[in-house]
Design an enzyme around this catalytic site. Structure first.
Site, PDB file in Angstrom:
ATOM      1  CE  LYS A  51      -3.926  -2.289   2.138  1.00  0.00           C
ATOM      2  NZ  LYS A  51      -4.538  -2.754   3.389  1.00  0.00           N
ATOM      3  CD  GLN A  95      -3.384  -4.387   6.525  1.00  0.00           C
ATOM      4  OE1 GLN A  95      -3.251  -3.378   5.843  1.00  0.00           O
ATOM      5  NE2 GLN A  95      -4.073  -5.433   6.116  1.00  0.00           N
ATOM      6  CG  ASP A 120      -9.499   0.584   5.434  1.00  0.00           C
ATOM      7  OD1 ASP A 120      -9.404   0.325   4.224  1.00  0.00           O
ATOM      8  OD2 ASP A 120      -8.983  -0.113   6.328  1.00  0.00           O
TER       9      ASP A 120
END
Ligand code: NAP
Length: 295
Positions: A51, A95, A120
């Site tokens: 990412k 994460q 997210d």
């Protein structure tokens, strides 16, 4: 026997990144994505590095904060608070999942992120905005699926969609996004009775169960579009590690279009994260500019 169109993720993901790059032009700051990871689970290490690497490749600023599994919830909350207050940070990605046995509670940490920086799209405020049809940051995998369908010119209006998954990450937000596109949506899950009868109704079938060969050709209507979100790690007959989705290989002979695994929805998810980071930066700059305007 016809073979389904291969809905490759890379060209669709690149188109989305190009849109993000265009939107970056003229911004007074470079969007900055901060990724936070606890522990060193190999899959999480690889996802987080990928990412930040991709972010830098498209011209964003990005950094990875790697924390030990002994990190306490108070320490995590303090870090999130600091990142929330830092004007140089546009997006925060924590994460998941956290390693087993680590103290911080995933839900409490996600809820501590400023919704404006929640790239997210999983904060309850952004979930609410999605279902209310208000602008907000959308979850990356479901939004990536929609961008992929757009890229390949697959219209959802009036279509019967079946999503086999009801998670917060995939099924629920995808249902909201598909309803927005005027599809008729059914969500199926582990308690669904007669799964085959349900999936056979689908013009567009989305599967995210996480089980190899879960979707067999007999479960797919002839000519349906099939989106396989799952990523299952298996060892093939030669003893080599491999990634596969939920679909039996013969689904390709029944569907009109099918996403490959790997290389289908996966690249869309990452691109959408970067797209969200640009959107978040743009929105934050606009909000700050408004605050500085005289009454
Ligand atoms: P999850 O929370 O475990 O959800 C799995 C879903 O499958 C649940 O709704 C579950 O139903 C349903 N299910 C499980 N067994 C079933 C069965 N026998 N029959 C019918 N439904 C069944 O997982 P997730 O986080 O949503 O992820 C799903 C998959 O997508 C995983 O393979 C993950 O790796 C992959 N994924 C890929 C991407 C990407 O970028 N490509 C992103 C995110 C996730 P219940 O709710 O009833 O338990």
């Amino acid at each position: 026997m016809s073979t389904a169109l291969n809905l490759a993720g890379d060209p669709a993901a690149e188109a989305l990144l190009n849109r993000a790059k265009e939107e970056m032009q003229g911004l007074s700051a470079v969007p900055n994505l901060v990724v936070v990871r606890i522990g060193d689970d190999p899959a999480s290490v690889s996802y987080t590095r990928m990412k930040t690497r991709r972010a830098k490749k498209v011209g964003l600023n990005s950094s990875l904060i790697e924390l030990p599994t002994t990190t306490s919830e108070a320490e995590m909350l303090e870090l999130i608070k600091k990142l929330n207050l830092d004007n140089a940070v546009s997006g925060i990605l924590v994460q998941l999942p956290f390693p087993k046995g680590s103290e911080p509670d995933e839900k409490r940490i996600l809820e501590a992120i400023d919704p404006a920086k929640d790239v997210d799209g999983l904060h309850v405020v952004n979930v609410g905005r999605l279902w209310a049809g208000e602008p907000g940051l959308r979850p990356c995998t479901p939004a990536g699926v929609i961008s992929m369908l757009d890229f390949y010119g697959i219209d959802l209006a009036g279509k019967r969609v079946v999503i086999v998954n009801r998670s917060q990450l995939v099924g629920k937000p995808l249902a909201a996004l598909m309803l927005e596109r005027n599809a008729t949506v059914t969500i199926a899950h582990s308690r669904t009775a007669d799964m085959k009868a349900v999936t056979l109704e689908a013009d567009v079938l989305v599967t995210a169960v996480g089980r190899v060969n879960f979707i067999t050709p007999e479960m797919v209507k002839s000519g349906a579009v099939v989106i396989d979100v799952s990523i299952n790690r298996i060892t093939d007959l030669n003893g080599e590690a491999k990634l596969v989705g939920d679909c039996h290989p013969d689904v390709v002979n029944v569907a009109s279009a099918l996403t490959p695994v790997p290389g289908g929805v996966g690249p869309m998810t990452v691109s959408h994260l970067l797209y969200n980071t640009v959107q978040a930066c743009k929105q934050q700059l606009a909000t700050r500019a408004k605050l500085l305007q005289p009454e």
